[in-house]
Scaffold this motif. Structure first.
Motif, PDB file in Angstrom:
ATOM      1  N   ILE A   1      -4.853   2.270  -4.953  1.00 15.36           N
ATOM      2  CA  ILE A   1      -3.948   3.424  -4.922  1.00 15.36           C
ATOM      3  C   ILE A   1      -3.099   3.409  -3.656  1.00 15.36           C
ATOM      4  O   ILE A   1      -1.869   3.566  -3.695  1.00 15.36           O
ATOM      5  CB  ILE A   1      -4.751   4.736  -5.039  1.00 15.36           C
ATOM      6  N   VAL A   2      -3.754   3.186  -2.504  1.00 16.76           N
ATOM      7  CA  VAL A   2      -3.064   3.256  -1.213  1.00 16.76           C
ATOM      8  C   VAL A   2      -2.053   2.125  -1.056  1.00 16.76           C
ATOM      9  O   VAL A   2      -0.997   2.309  -0.444  1.00 16.76           O
ATOM     10  CB  VAL A   2      -4.099   3.238  -0.061  1.00 16.76           C
ATOM     11  N   ASN A   3      -2.350   0.964  -1.627  1.00 17.34           N
ATOM     12  CA  ASN A   3      -1.445  -0.181  -1.500  1.00 17.34           C
ATOM     13  C   ASN A   3      -0.501  -0.319  -2.685  1.00 17.34           C
ATOM     14  O   ASN A   3      -0.080  -1.429  -3.042  1.00 17.34           O
ATOM     15  CB  ASN A   3      -2.269  -1.459  -1.309  1.00 17.34           C
ATOM     16  N   SER A   4      -0.143   0.807  -3.272  1.00 18.09           N
ATOM     17  CA  SER A   4       0.831   0.830  -4.367  1.00 18.09           C
ATOM     18  C   SER A   4       1.655   2.101  -4.236  1.00 18.09           C
ATOM     19  O   SER A   4       1.471   2.889  -3.298  1.00 18.09           O
ATOM     20  CB  SER A   4       0.115   0.805  -5.723  1.00 18.09           C
ATOM     21  N   ASN A   5       2.536   2.305  -5.190  1.00 18.71           N
ATOM     22  CA  ASN A   5       3.342   3.535  -5.207  1.00 18.71           C
ATOM     23  C   ASN A   5       2.705   4.618  -6.073  1.00 18.71           C
ATOM     24  O   ASN A   5       3.399   5.434  -6.675  1.00 18.71           O
ATOM     25  CB  ASN A   5       4.748   3.224  -5.710  1.00 18.71           C
ATOM     26  N   HIS A   6       1.426   4.590  -6.172  1.00 18.79           N
ATOM     27  CA  HIS A   6       0.682   5.536  -7.016  1.00 18.79           C
ATOM     28  C   HIS A   6       1.063   6.975  -6.670  1.00 18.79           C
ATOM     29  O   HIS A   6       1.035   7.364  -5.495  1.00 18.79           O
ATOM     30  CB  HIS A   6      -0.819   5.339  -6.814  1.00 18.79           C
ATOM     31  N   PRO A   7       1.422   7.782  -7.655  1.00 17.85           N
ATOM     32  CA  PRO A   7       1.858   9.159  -7.359  1.00 17.85           C
ATOM     33  C   PRO A   7       0.750  10.047  -6.801  1.00 17.85           C
ATOM     34  O   PRO A   7       1.046  11.083  -6.184  1.00 17.85           O
ATOM     35  CB  PRO A   7       2.339   9.670  -8.726  1.00 17.85           C
ATOM     36  N   ALA A   8      -0.507   9.651  -6.995  1.00 17.60           N
ATOM     37  CA  ALA A   8      -1.626  10.481  -6.521  1.00 17.60           C
ATOM     38  C   ALA A   8      -2.192   9.987  -5.188  1.00 17.60           C
ATOM     39  O   ALA A   8      -3.310  10.334  -4.824  1.00 17.60           O
ATOM     40  CB  ALA A   8      -2.724  10.515  -7.578  1.00 17.60           C
ATOM     41  N   LYS A   9      -1.415   9.209  -4.450  1.00 18.04           N
ATOM     42  CA  LYS A   9      -1.927   8.616  -3.210  1.00 18.04           C
ATOM     43  C   LYS A   9      -2.392   9.677  -2.209  1.00 18.04           C
ATOM     44  O   LYS A   9      -3.536   9.654  -1.736  1.00 18.04           O
ATOM     45  CB  LYS A   9      -0.853   7.735  -2.574  1.00 18.04           C
ATOM     46  N   ALA A  10      -1.519  10.616  -1.886  1.00 14.43           N
ATOM     47  CA  ALA A  10      -1.868  11.639  -0.886  1.00 14.43           C
ATOM     48  C   ALA A  10      -3.059  12.468  -1.351  1.00 14.43           C
ATOM     49  O   ALA A  10      -3.974  12.768  -0.563  1.00 14.43           O
ATOM     50  CB  ALA A  10      -0.665  12.528  -0.609  1.00 14.43           C
ATOM     51  N   ARG A  11      -3.049  12.854  -2.621  1.00 13.92           N
ATOM     52  CA  ARG A  11      -4.143  13.666  -3.151  1.00 13.92           C
ATOM     53  C   ARG A  11      -5.473  12.908  -3.102  1.00 13.92           C
ATOM     54  O   ARG A  11      -6.522  13.471  -2.757  1.00 13.92           O
ATOM     55  CB  ARG A  11      -3.835  14.083  -4.585  1.00 13.92           C
ATOM     56  N   SER A  12      -5.437  11.612  -3.416  1.00 15.67           N
ATOM     57  CA  SER A  12      -6.652  10.805  -3.411  1.00 15.67           C
ATOM     58  C   SER A  12      -7.209  10.650  -1.994  1.00 15.67           C
ATOM     59  O   SER A  12      -8.428  10.741  -1.777  1.00 15.67           O
ATOM     60  CB  SER A  12      -6.375   9.430  -4.024  1.00 15.67           C
ATOM     61  N   LEU A  13      -6.328  10.407  -1.025  1.00 16.00           N
ATOM     62  CA  LEU A  13      -6.783  10.285   0.367  1.00 16.00           C
ATOM     63  C   LEU A  13      -7.393  11.584   0.857  1.00 16.00           C
ATOM     64  O   LEU A  13      -8.427  11.582   1.538  1.00 16.00           O
ATOM     65  CB  LEU A  13      -5.614   9.869   1.262  1.00 16.00           C
ATOM     66  N   ASP A  14      -6.759  12.692   0.531  1.00 17.51           N
ATOM     67  CA  ASP A  14      -7.304  13.996   0.936  1.00 17.51           C
ATOM     68  C   ASP A  14      -8.645  14.259   0.274  1.00 17.51           C
ATOM     69  O   ASP A  14      -9.584  14.767   0.899  1.00 17.51           O
ATOM     70  CB  ASP A  14      -6.318  15.113   0.585  1.00 17.51           C
TER      71      ASP A  14
END
Length: 880
Positions: free
Chosen positions: A730-743
């Motif tokens: 997720i983090v190494n792509s343009n995944h739209p849920a990146k910020a939500r997943s990290l949080d």
């Protein structure tokens, strides 16, 4: 400017100690800010010393002297001198043993360097290797002074209910004002660097081990209360290591108690203090939901490493710190053997070689290059290096190869028997192997004194008429600091030959016929001839990576693909795939530099398809066969490193493979996507590795289907391996849920420090845009702490050493950032600061613009006032 010019210590200047300390009695009155130390030292003049001074010089740093007495008589100030880091007693008895009693005060809370006695959270603990004991009390702080220790610890029962030190517990009692004491005695003489104490509020996880002679050994792991449920794997790893050392080397544990303590603040991975190992929590604590499969394997390896030191480091120790590889290289080799036997020998060997070639080879090729037995140092902490450890292990492995398993064991038996209880040298180790096997290894000894990575250039000629193959091997080694000219080394090169159908071709050599032989390369150029070969074979050279060298041999893409499919040597099969990818990537780099369109060679697509469809076998090994060479390894193949071109070419290969082999990657992913939340065995680990390797490729497609797969795995994962793999995708792509997943990940694991370290590292190593801004923001995150080495390594270290694309941004912002952090750490923890400097050490390998920017930051560091010896040595050598 610096306070003073640091002094260089040279191996050639070694002299035996003037005095010996036979017995030591230490008494600690423990307090966070004012610990009182009373040391009773029983000394005598060393009969082996050539010096005849009437004075005694003891070493000490950051100590407050209270009193000093000789044989019960207090000394006047005129009878001694406090001179910088030394306490000089002008006159001591010369013709008889004598006793010195010293009382001093130290401040553990102020000790952010984490050497000597320091505070980790609410726990007091020690780290004395290499020269930390001098921060506890004045002493002959050198490894060839071996003493028997008795230690008494006194402290508040509420703050320090657990009081630990080396050896066996010999007494304990209660005192007034809610205080208590415990006494420990170590029956074995040891250098002071192996001394340890721990005091704190700790819980004990206990077990036992029955040795091969029937003795029962109490095993105790001490951790903070909330970590008790993460110790089962470490305990089992310890028992596995104890049994393995008995079965493989015939070595039995010698005390009745073996203790491990896990601490949050630790500069190293762990420390082998006699009977009381102090560990970084990273290498003890594991639970399937908080630790990855790699964490589990590393824990077992490090637990084994420190246990194996009981003989290769403690019972037989090093004479001086130049001999560090004597104990570390040997013990790394032993822990590599152990881990290979416990997991997959093929995978373990590849992982070790991959780390060696991407990191240690770079050290060998730069300004910090040094032999595994260095000739000089300013700060010994700077020589806990990949060269001393990992290359040192490769040197021991070559001895194992040359002597065979039985011969090597025979030599080790003699080494431990001959030198038990002694402080010895690398020469003593090799001599024991020689004497036990009746061989001569004089030329081989050059591995201990020559720096640099040797290069083997191989040419082959096949004569169809005589049915002979001629292999010509040339060895050379590039100049390194202070070693412009190199002598030929003794290099064992394992060889196999493959027939046209992929089967093994018999090797007829020196009157014998075998499927594999070891060539002894000892000259600058040698030719080896092999007969009775009706067809030209495909050469499989340097099997098992039998020597730490760079192999240069012309190979076509088709030949490499053939070896990838057929070589029976698991290392060389993997290596063929790596070199196939290297050639393809460098063709693409050439195209990038010439602004030509990029096209992927069909041969690599077919080769990777064959790996993907090769069902059965070792799935962890299959996952490794799919891994592309790391950017750091590719950098090592370039005269002038082009970070952007390397990244672009490698990403193109990975994305194109994902596109053309999408169905195969997807099928393998689905096939191995099982719920194995609590299972840690070879099968489960292999399934996770292969599945997540496929996910890593699929994530390059950047489509909704893959976004869904990654997010679903992230939220449904019941083990840390799968959750981290999904979050990485997720983090190494343009995944739209990146910020939500990290949080979400942070909120889920915010109470688990080791998991949050992973969270920091994942963001610091991302290849996506704006990573540097993310790193800057994370420096201000409430969870970031510059005083915690693990946290520094997870963010600053990860960014500067594992993210070449963004650290080497052409504007130099990464270099300025690193220099800022080095200078901030310089006053807090010089040891960690010096390790961060290495991110700038390879500045000459880059283009002129980057060279200038990196050099500027190194010069800025060196010019800083009050610079520690640790940082000065690395920065100044990098500039030399």
């Amino acid at each position: 400017m610096r306070d003073a010019s640091p002094q260089t210590v040279f191996l050639k200047d070694y002299t035996p100690p003037e005095y010996l300390i036979d017995q030591v009695e230490l008494n600690f009155d423990l307090h966070e800010q004012r610990t009182q130390v009373r040391s009773i030292l029983n000394l005598r003049r060393n009969p082996q010393s050539q010096e005849r001074s009437a004075a005694l010089t003891l070493l000490g740093e950051e100590l407050q002297l209270v009193s000093i007495a000789i044989d019960g008589q207090p000394l006047e100030q005129s009878q001694y001198l406090l001179d910088g880091e030394a306490l000089i007693v002008h006159e001591v008895p010369q013709d008889r043993p004598f006793q010195i009693v010293i009382e001093n005060i130290i401040n553990p809370q102020a000790n952010t360097a984490l050497e000597g006695l320091y505070l980790s959270s609410s726990m007091l603990c020690t780290q004395c290797e290499a020269q930390g004991f001098r921060k506890i009390t004045w002493f002959l702080d050198r490894p060839d002074v071996m003493s028997r220790f008795k230690t008494t610890l006194t402290g508040d029962k509420s703050k320090y209910p657990v009081l630990l030190s080396n050896g066996n517990k010999v007494g304990q009692g209660e005192l007034e004002n809610n205080r208590h004491w415990v006494s420990w005695e170590d029956p074995f003489a040891k250098p002071c660097y192996l001394f340890a104490l721990v005091a704190g509020q700790l819980e004990c996880v206990a077990d036992e081990f029955v040795t091969m002679s029937g003795r029962r050994i109490a095993l105790e792991i001490f951790v903070e209360k909330h970590n008790v449920d993460k110790c089962a794997h470490a305990m089992q790893s310890l028992k596995n290591a104890m049994r393995w050392d008995e079965e493989t080397y015939g070595l039995e544990y010698d005390l009745d108690l073996y203790m491990i303590v896990a601490v949050d603040h630790f500069n190293m991975g762990a420390m082998e203090n006699k009977g009381l190992n102090v560990f970084n929590t990273k290498f003890v604590l594991a639970r399937p939901d908080t630790a990855t499969d790699s964490d589990y394997e590393h824990i077992e390896g490090v637990i084994g490493h420190e246990y194996f030191h009981n003989w290769s480091g403690n019972r037989v120790t090093c004479r001086d710190w130049f001999q560090l590889s004597l104990k570390e290289g040997f013990t790394v080799f032993r822990d590599q053997q152990f881990s290979g036997d416990r997991t997959s020998p093929a995978v373990k060997r590849i992982e070790d070689v991959n780390a060696l070639r991407t990191r240690q080879f770079a050290e060998d090729a730069g300004p910090l290059a040094h032999p595994i037995r260095p000739e000089a140092y300013i700060e010994i902490n700077n020589f806990y290096t990949l060269t001393v450890y990992e290359k040192g292990a490769e040197v021991v492995r070559m001895l194992h190869t040359l002597l065979g398993a039985a011969g090597f064991r025979k030599g080790c038996d003699l080494y431990f028997q001959r030198h038990d209880g002694q402080a010895v040298t690398c020469e003593d180790f090799v001599k024991a192997l020689e004497d036990a096997n009746g061989v001569e290894l004089e030329q081989f000894r050059r591995w201990y004194s020559q720096a640099g990575t040797p290069v083997l250039t191989v040419g082959q000629q096949y004569d169809a008429e005589s049915q002979q193959l001629h292999l010509t091997i040339q060895q050379s080694c590039p100049p390194t600091p202070n070693q412009p000219v190199k002598a030929p080394l003794h290099i064992p090169v394992k060889l196999g030959l493959l027939a046209a159908d992929g089967s093994a071709a018999t090797i007829h050599y020196n009157g014998s016929s075998q499927a594999e032989i070891t060539l002894n390369v000892t000259e600058a150029e040698q030719t080896f001839s092999f007969a009775k070969l009706p067809q030209q074979p495909v050469v499989s050279l340097l099997r098992g990576f039998s020597a730490p060298v760079t192999l240069k041999m012309e190979r076509s893409l088709d030949e490499l693909a053939f070896l990838l499919r057929h070589d029976s040597d698991t290392f060389n099969r993997w290596e063929a795939g790596q070199q196939l990818a290297v050639q393809v990537i460098f063709k693409l780099i050439d195209a990038i530099e010439l602004s030509r369109p990029l096209q992927l060679e069909p041969v690599i697509v077919d080769a990777y398809r064959s790996v993907l469809t090769d069902s059965g076998g070792d799935l962890s090994y299959q996952a490794l066969l799919l891994a592309l060479p790391e950017e750091s390894y590719l950098s090592g193949q370039m005269a002038i490193i082009d970070v952007e071109a390397i990244h672009q070419a490698r990403e193109f290969v990975k994305k194109t493979l994902a596109e053309q082999l999408h169905a195969e990657f997807k099928q393998l992913y689905v096939q191995h996507h099982l719920d194995e939340s609590g299972i840690f065995d070879a099968g489960a680990v292999g399934r996770r590795r292969l599945k997540n390797a496929c996910l890593s490729y699929l994530s390059k497609l950047e489509n909704e289907d893959v976004y869904h797969i990654a997010e679903q795995q992230f939220y449904s994962a019941r083990n840390m391996t799968d959750q981290m793999a999904a979050l990485s995708a997720i983090v190494n792509s343009n995944h739209p849920a990146k910020a939500r997943s990290l949080d979400s990940f942070y909120m889920q694991w915010r109470q688990e420090a080791l998991v949050i370290d992973k969270w920091f590292t994942l963001q610091a190593t991302s290849s996506m845009p704006n990573t540097f801004a993310t790193v800057q923001a994370l420096m201000k995150h409430p969870a970031f702490d510059m005083k915690t080495p693990n946290r520094v390594r997870s963010l600053i270290g990860a960014f500067s050493q594992a993210n070449p694309l963004h650290f080497h941004a052409i504007n130099g912002e990464g270099y300025r950032f690193l220099a800022d952090q080095v200078l901030a750490l310089n006053t807090l923890n010089p040891q960690i600061a010096s390790r961060m400097v290495t991110g700038l050490a390879q500045w000459r390998r880059y283009d002129a613009a980057r060279q200038g920017l990196m050099k500027q930051q190194l010069q800025r560091i060196v010019a800083t006032e009050h610079l520690s010896k640790d940082v000065y040595e690395i920065a100044s050598k990098s500039l030399a």
